[in-house]
Motif scaffolding. Structure first.
Motif, PDB file in Angstrom:
ATOM      1  N   SER A 183       0.818  -1.219   0.000  1.00 19.19           N
ATOM      2  CA  SER A 183       0.000   0.000   0.000  1.00 19.19           C
ATOM      3  C   SER A 183       0.847   1.263   0.000  1.00 19.19           C
ATOM      4  N   GLY A 185       4.086   1.553  -0.677  1.00 18.33           N
ATOM      5  CA  GLY A 185       5.189   1.552  -1.632  1.00 18.33           C
ATOM      6  C   GLY A 185       6.530   1.503  -0.921  1.00 18.33           C
ATOM      7  N   SER A 223       7.379   8.440   1.989  1.00 16.10           N
ATOM      8  CA  SER A 223       7.091   7.626   0.812  1.00 16.10           C
ATOM      9  C   SER A 223       7.955   8.049  -0.367  1.00 16.10           C
ATOM     10  N   SER A 226       5.439   4.241  -5.442  1.00 18.27           N
ATOM     11  CA  SER A 226       4.908   2.878  -5.478  1.00 18.27           C
ATOM     12  C   SER A 226       6.028   1.867  -5.733  1.00 18.27           C
ATOM     13  N   THR A 228       6.426   0.204  -8.174  1.00 17.12           N
ATOM     14  CA  THR A 228       6.820   0.239  -9.590  1.00 17.12           C
ATOM     15  C   THR A 228       7.855   1.341  -9.836  1.00 17.12           C
TER      16      THR A 228
END
Length: 256
Positions: A183, A185, A223, A226, A228
């Motif tokens: 969630s 990342g 953060s 993500s 990716t």
């Protein structure tokens, strides 16, 4: 088998094996790894065994799990087999004379130690421990970035770091993270790290996140983006199945 009997048996097994992993003891005695760790803590308090990361040794046993010391910087880094496995995979990807970036953190330090074994290597780094490891190879071409020193972790970052990388091209960038969560990342601990990641991502042909399996299902302070965010990840074989599935679904290559 009660606890007293189990403690005696664990002590015997450790003495006979020379080294045994926590998960192996858990399977052997049919108890959880949490229970085994508590047993090992008690045996260590009684000076019956020695605990190391994820395993136990007989008292007095010499192991490659002893701390690695970089004397000139006064740092001790605990040996971690998972990080060593990751570093060997990372080094195997460096097959040409292109420039690579090594970021901050102990996993990246391990990668630097492996790259120092190559006959030819070109490295840009903000990791002072990594630079020291590479300095052992007199043929290595090493550039240390400018920036503000983060004393607690021995790397440099900040606005000067960003300015100094204008017009630089990086073939591969190896970077660690504080945690990885489906969630949240990737997360890091300090705002100074965000600048490093954003800057390097913009100039690297291939961004490779390196993280051992203890970092999954873990979040830290800020953060990064993500899961990716990177083109490739390198980890050990303990990656949770849910993360393997996520990476496969989203086209992120996993090496382990």
């Amino acid at each position: 088998m009660n606890r007293t009997e189990r403690l005696a048996e664990i002590k015997k097994v450790v003495e006979e094996s020379g080294r045994i992993e926590v998960n192996d003891l858990s399977d052997m005695f049919h108890v959880s790894e949490v229970t085994i760790r508590k047993d090992l803590s008690l045996l260590e308090d009684r000076q019956c065994i020695r605990r190391i990361h994820g395993a136990a040794l007989p008292t007095g046993e010499i192991s490659d799990a002893e701390p690695i010391r970089e004397d000139s910087l006064g740092m001790h880094i605990e040996y971690d087999r998972r990080k060593e496995e990751i570093s060997k995979i990372a080094a195997s990807l460096v097959t040409d004379s292109g420039w690579v970036f090594i970021g901050q953190g102990t996993t990246c330090y391990y990668i630097a130690r492996e790259l120092a074994k190559l006959e030819e290597v070109n490295v840009l780094t903000n990791n002072l421990l990594a630079a020291q490891a590479l300095a052992k190879n007199k043929q290595a071409n090493v550039i240390v970035t400018g920036g503000n020193l983060v004393h607690s972790h021995l790397y440099v970052a900040g606005e000067m770091f960003m300015r100094n990388l204008d017009k630089v091209y990086i073939s591969k960038a190896f970077m660690g993270v504080g945690g990885a969560d489906l969630s949240a990342g990737y997360t890091v601990n300090y705002s100074t790290e965000l600048i490093v990641y954003q800057t390097i991502k913009a100039i690297a042909d291939q961004l490779i996140i390196v993280l051992d399996s203890s970092k999954f299902n873990r979040t830290t302070f800020l953060s990064l983006g993500s899961l990716t965010f990177s083109d490739v990840i390198i980890s050990d074989k303990g990656i949770p199945a849910s993360y393997r599935e996520f990476y496969e679904t989203n086209g992120v290559k996993v090496l382990n």
